[in-house]
Scaffold this active site. Structure first.
Site, mmCIF file in Angstrom:
data_model
loop_
_atom_site.group_PDB
_atom_site.id
_atom_site.type_symbol
_atom_site.label_atom_id
_atom_site.label_comp_id
_atom_site.label_asym_id
_atom_site.label_seq_id
_atom_site.Cartn_x
_atom_site.Cartn_y
_atom_site.Cartn_z
ATOM 1 N N LYS B 78 24.500 -54.900 0.224
ATOM 2 C CA LYS B 78 24.341 -56.272 0.735
ATOM 3 C C LYS B 78 23.873 -56.199 2.188
ATOM 4 O O LYS B 78 24.401 -55.385 2.957
ATOM 5 C CB LYS B 78 25.667 -57.012 0.617
ATOM 6 C CG LYS B 78 25.594 -58.498 0.955
ATOM 7 C CD LYS B 78 26.936 -59.182 0.715
ATOM 8 C CE LYS B 78 26.887 -60.660 1.009
ATOM 9 N NZ LYS B 78 28.187 -61.327 0.750
ATOM 10 N N SER B 153 28.063 -65.405 -2.167
ATOM 11 C CA SER B 153 26.910 -65.078 -1.354
ATOM 12 C C SER B 153 26.294 -63.721 -1.704
ATOM 13 O O SER B 153 25.158 -63.462 -1.311
ATOM 14 C CB SER B 153 27.295 -65.071 0.127
ATOM 15 O OG SER B 153 28.202 -64.034 0.396
ATOM 16 N N SER B 177 32.699 -64.442 -2.724
ATOM 17 C CA SER B 177 31.301 -64.009 -2.675
ATOM 18 C C SER B 177 30.972 -62.723 -3.424
ATOM 19 O O SER B 177 29.797 -62.383 -3.553
ATOM 20 C CB SER B 177 30.854 -63.845 -1.220
ATOM 21 O OG SER B 177 30.597 -65.083 -0.645
#
Lengths: 95, 488
Positions: B78, B153, B177
């Protein structure tokens, strides 16, 4: 609670953000709706309840004050938008 | 089966038996990315040369029989976890050209385990969002239905794992997330206990809630990654000095002595889709049929969790994001000759609308005259939420619930209504407030063919029990139907 466009501008100033006039109106509506929802928290009796700032209880993590290797100056400066050999540069502060 | 389709554990066996080299595996993953990236849009940065160099090093380690379960395994990271020399944008224009001069602790750990980092994946800007639509860089599409969001997210991480564009990924979870995108993309995702995994080098959103965790194709892979990334780190003063078990040891035995709690309040949650409710009910019955005992428990402050979270998380964010001022790194508006004007203009042009909204909300909650009514009140309600869990875990070992109220939603659906999208965090947010671990494991599909996840939560440091419960469930239902059809 409702939040007025003037309050939004005040908060934006605290947060160092510039908002367009058109955006101020929209943001005050959106923030008002969110804050109205958040006011739900007043239904919970929290007298005598300690606030929690961290979910896992830890005391301070101390370490010995020893000299270690750190980022070299050039590496620390490598992402600066403006710099010279040794420093970050910012617009002139004192006239 | 193509190499890129393998689980981490399957690939490890082939690498170990020398049936496959790390370079071949990495090339296979890179080819797969080239084939589907223009439809999925999962990656922000791909560094093929770096990936192949790491793969060559891994092949050297394998040749000398000096390998770990992650040696030569291509992973995606990420884009808010710092990778030395590899651009880390937080999906924000303000950090578009930021190249970290150091590695996050989790990256150091992955590198010393010999993994191959393929690239950095998309997310909501600074991890603020539940759809990856708040990315300042690109919009990621759900591999199961390209018109839908992958969740967020960590939407790029979940989409990349689901579409076989990496074998596993790291994400971060501040209010769901990792778990919600894992649920929407039909994969496994674990948010560890707060303090289990070092946050050093994780760009901070809400420091008391953020936690890094794995997104993987199956439960075993999740345990493998947890073994590598967990543990105390002197560089993160909130990481907990507690020994880490071998999480693979939990993947055996049975569920006969396990007591699972079903939170009453979660069953009556507003907006719960009937397909999701049915899939979760079936999953609970499956787990019961394996010998676990089910009890109903109560988490009475559930309905206040979203409100408390949307005070606490933005407050912490407003403080954390004060550092982006155009001086030390990131975007600077060079047209401004006054320092204060430069700060304001750089921040206003660099941050996207949702990030600005949350900075404003947090600044307001912490401001003079409102601090007690908002930030302090929310922190007290947080205590109540923690007490709810403590009481529930006196009656059960784990809690079972949905992850999200609905399956993946269409891109653009909630674009102008932040409150509605905040409310969809109802099942995941409490775990972050209480610091407990939560895992999402696929449990079925909606009538429209979209994946649905089951959430398993447990007390602090119960990751082993969560993995065990999820693994038994996964063994019972199988993982054969977990691949989306996006062609190649």
């Amino acid at each position: 609670m409702k939040i007025t466009p003037e309050e939004v501008i005040h908060v934006a100033n605290l947060a160092r953000l510039d908002l367009d006039e058109a955006v101020v109106e929209k943001v005050s509506h959106q923030m008002g709706a969110i804050l109205e929802y958040i006011d739900k928290l007043n239904e919970v009796d929290t007298s005598h309840v300690q606030p929690t700032t961290h979910a896992i209880f830890l005391t301070n993590a101390f370490r010995d004050d020893l000299v270690h290797e750190h980022l070299e100056r050039n590496q620390a400066l490598c992402n600066a938008p403006q710099r010279d050999e040794t420093c970050f540069l910012v617009p002139r502060i004192i006239g | 089966m193509k190499p890129y389709e393998l689980t981490i554990s399957q690939a490890h066996e082939r690498l170990k038996q020398k049936e496959l080299s790390a370079v071949e595996l990495t090339r296979s993953v890179l080819d797969r990315i080239h084939a589907v990236e223009n439809r999925v849009n999962a990656y922000i940065t791909i560094d093929e040369k770096l990936a192949l160099d790491q793969a060559e090093i891994a092949d050297g380690l394998i040749a000398r029989d000096n390998m770990t379960p992650l040696t030569g395994i291509p992973l995606a990271i990420k884009d808010l976890i710092c990778t030395k020399g590899l651009r880390t944008t937080c999906a924000s224009r303000i950090l578009e050209n930021f190249v970290p001069p150091y590695d996050a602790t989790v990256i150091e750990k992955l590198k010393s385990a010999g993994t191959v980092i393929v690239g950095k994946v998309n997310m909501d800007e600074f991890a603020m969002g539940s759809s990856t639509e708040n990315s300042g860089i690109k919009i990621t599409h759900n591999p199961w239905d390209l018109t839908r969001s992958p969740g967020g997210s960590s939407g790029g991480s979940a989409a990349a794992v689901s579409a076989d564009m990496c074998l596993g990924a790291l994400g971060s979870d501040t209010g769901g997330s990792i778990r919600q995108p894992a649920s929407h993309c039909g994969i496994v995702g674990l948010k560890p206990t707060y303090g289990r995994v070092s946050r050093y080098g994780l760009v901070a959103f809400a420091s008391s809630l953020d936690q890094i965790g794995p997104l993987t194709r199956d439960v075993r892979d999740c345990a493998v990654m947890m073994n590598v990334i967990s543990g105390h780190d002197a560089k993160d003063s909130t990481s907990v000095p507690k020994s880490v078990p071998n999480y693979l040891d939990f993947l055996n035995g049975d569920l006969k002595n396990t007591v699972v709690g079903i939170p009453r309040e979660y069953q009556s949650a507003r907006g719960l889709d009937s397909d999701v409710a049915d899939a979760v009910t079936n999953a609970i019955q499956t787990i019961e049929s394996m010998g676990a005992r089910c009890v109903e428990v109560s988490l009475p402050h559930t309905e206040y969790a979203v409100a408390a979270y949307y005070v606490i998380a933005p407050s912490e964010a407003s403080s954390n994001l004060a550092r982006y001022d155009g001086v030390k790194y990131g975007f600077r508006d060079r047209d401004k000759s006054d320092l204060l004007d430069m700060y304001r203009s750089s921040r206003s042009k660099g941050f996207g609308p949702e990030v600005q909204r949350r900075i404003l909300l947090g600044t307001f909650s912490l401001s003079s005259g409102y601090y007690d009514a908002y930030y302090r009140k929310a922190s007290q309600v947080r205590t109540r939420i923690m007490e709810d869990f403590k009481q529930a875990f006196e009656k059960c070992d784990v809690l079972l619930s949905p992850v999200a109220p609905t399956p993946a939603f269409p891109i653009g659906e909630n674009a102008d209504d932040p409150l509605t999208i905040y409310l969809s965090d109802i099942f995941t947010i409490s775990a972050n407030l209480a610091g407990i671990p939560g895992l999402s494991v696929p449990c079925g599909f909606s009538s429209g063919g979209l994946p649905i996840g089951l959430q398993i939560m447990g007390p602090h440091f119960s990751e082993g029990q969560l993995l065990k419960t999820a693994w038994h469930f996964e063994q019972a239902i199988g993982i054969q139907d977990r691949k989306p059809e996006i062609g190649s």
